[in-house]
Write an enzyme that holds these catalytic residues in place. Structure first.
Site, PDB file in Angstrom:
ATOM      1  N   GLU A  19       1.019  -1.206  -0.014  1.00  0.00           N
ATOM      2  CA  GLU A  19       0.203   0.033  -0.121  1.00  0.00           C
ATOM      3  C   GLU A  19       0.753   0.617   0.230  1.00  0.00           C
ATOM      4  O   GLU A  19       1.966   0.951   0.916  1.00  0.00           O
ATOM      5  CB  GLU A  19      -0.649   0.447   1.099  1.00  0.00           C
ATOM      6  CG  GLU A  19      -1.878   0.818   1.492  1.00  0.00           C
ATOM      7  CD  GLU A  19      -1.693   1.087   2.903  1.00  0.00           C
ATOM      8  OE1 GLU A  19      -3.438   1.943   3.043  1.00  0.00           O
ATOM      9  OE2 GLU A  19      -1.463   0.599   3.516  1.00  0.00           O
ATOM     10  N   LYS A  37     -10.451   2.053  -1.455  1.00  0.00           N
ATOM     11  CA  LYS A  37      -9.800   1.734  -0.230  1.00  0.00           C
ATOM     12  C   LYS A  37     -11.243   1.904   0.288  1.00  0.00           C
ATOM     13  O   LYS A  37     -11.297   3.577  -0.027  1.00  0.00           O
ATOM     14  CB  LYS A  37      -8.852   2.290   0.491  1.00  0.00           C
ATOM     15  CG  LYS A  37      -8.773   1.722   1.597  1.00  0.00           C
ATOM     16  CD  LYS A  37      -7.417   2.205   2.755  1.00  0.00           C
ATOM     17  CE  LYS A  37      -7.344   1.350   4.115  1.00  0.00           C
ATOM     18  NZ  LYS A  37      -5.814   2.509   4.090  1.00  0.00           N
ATOM     19  N   CYS A  72      -5.109  -3.012   3.447  1.00  0.00           N
ATOM     20  CA  CYS A  72      -4.954  -3.122   4.865  1.00  0.00           C
ATOM     21  C   CYS A  72      -5.951  -2.811   6.029  1.00  0.00           C
ATOM     22  O   CYS A  72      -6.119  -3.804   6.519  1.00  0.00           O
ATOM     23  CB  CYS A  72      -4.032  -0.894   4.012  1.00  0.00           C
ATOM     24  SG  CYS A  72      -3.177  -1.516   6.675  1.00  0.00           S
TER      25      CYS A  72
END
Length: 268
Positions: free
Chosen positions: A43, A114, A149
């Site tokens: 990421e 995300k 994440c």
């Protein structure tokens, strides 16, 4: 199917253009050396996941310099490339933490914004907009489900990916060292509860003074850790059997017993 995870250390003194070139070279070198079908990056490796003050300055359009470099690297290496994520600046203004996946021809196969932003009303949580759509990628071997994440803490996202056909979760991250055990726990939990492979690729070093967890990990559908990195820069290469997902689900058909999160049966 052979997958390689490239755990990168983000050095704040290394110019972004230099790191972009270095990572493109790593993709080509690793895929050639290992014979990889899929290569995965972490990421926000262009900026560092905790380098909040750099997000706006380093943000780029979707088809910006990182897109171009990673598209070229994927086509030159002839691999599926999950190029980690970038701070994307939408033409309408918002920033997104956006993952890019390229085909072996260098074509964009998916862009995932995300959904769950970390920060508790600061940092990424206020500087970036939330994505709204799940993303999967069908390859010749399997279907990848994309997450990033902090998404690991929200199992409902992964159940949605399973319902969309995912058999392998690919999770780039910049996870802090102080919660390393959570990182490893969640990677195994998502694999076991959804009976999938999990490829979780993190970063080494430190981002804006925040030590990174490293410990990229590959987990099979039974929750067995097939490979785990250390703290620094490292490459994990693992041979995966996509057929093991269906075999596991047949041998232990827990997903068939789901009751919540499904459409309720009609009373009539």
């Amino acid at each position: 199917m052979r997958a390689s995870l490239i755990q990168i250390a983000v050095d704040e003194d290394e110019p972004v253009n230099s790191r972009r070139s270095r990572v493109a070279s790593l993709v080509r070198e690793v895929s050639a050396r290992e014979g990889s079908d899929l290569v995965v990056l972490p990421e926000l490796w262009t900026t560092g996941a905790f380098a909040y003050e750099s997000f706006a300055a380093e943000a780029e359009p979707l088809e910006g310099p990182t897109y171009e470099a990673m598209s070229k690297a994927a086509s030159e290496a002839g691999v599926w490339l999950h190029a980690g994520s970038i701070p994307e600046r939408d033409p309408d203004g918002p920033l997104y933490n956006t993952s890019l996946v390229f085909s072996p021809a260098g074509e964009l196969a998916a862009a995932y914004r995300k959904i769950h932003r970390f920060g508790f009303d600061k940092g990424e949580a206020v500087m970036m907009a939330a994505g709204a759509e799940l993303a999967t990628v069908r390859t010749p071997d399997t279907t990848l489900g994309l997450a990033t994440c902090y998404d690991l803490r929200f199992p409902e996202l992964f159940r949605g990916l399973v319902d969309a056909g995912a058999e392998m979760f690919v999770v780039p991250a910049g996870w802090p060292a102080r919660r390393r055990e959570h990182w490893l726990l969640f990677a195994r939990a998502r694999a076991v509860e959804d009976q999938v492979y999990v490829l979780a690729c993190g970063t080494g070093g430190a981002h804006a003074g925040v030590p990174q967890a490293g410990h990229s990990v590959v987990v099979d559908p039974w929750g067995e850790v097939l490979a785990e990195a250390g703290d620094g820069e490292e490459v994990l290469t693992v041979d995966l059997d996509p057929g093991k997902v269906a075999a596991t689900r047949e041998q232990f058909p827990a997903l068939k017993d789901r009751l919540l999160g499904q459409a309720p049966p009609s009373r009539f």
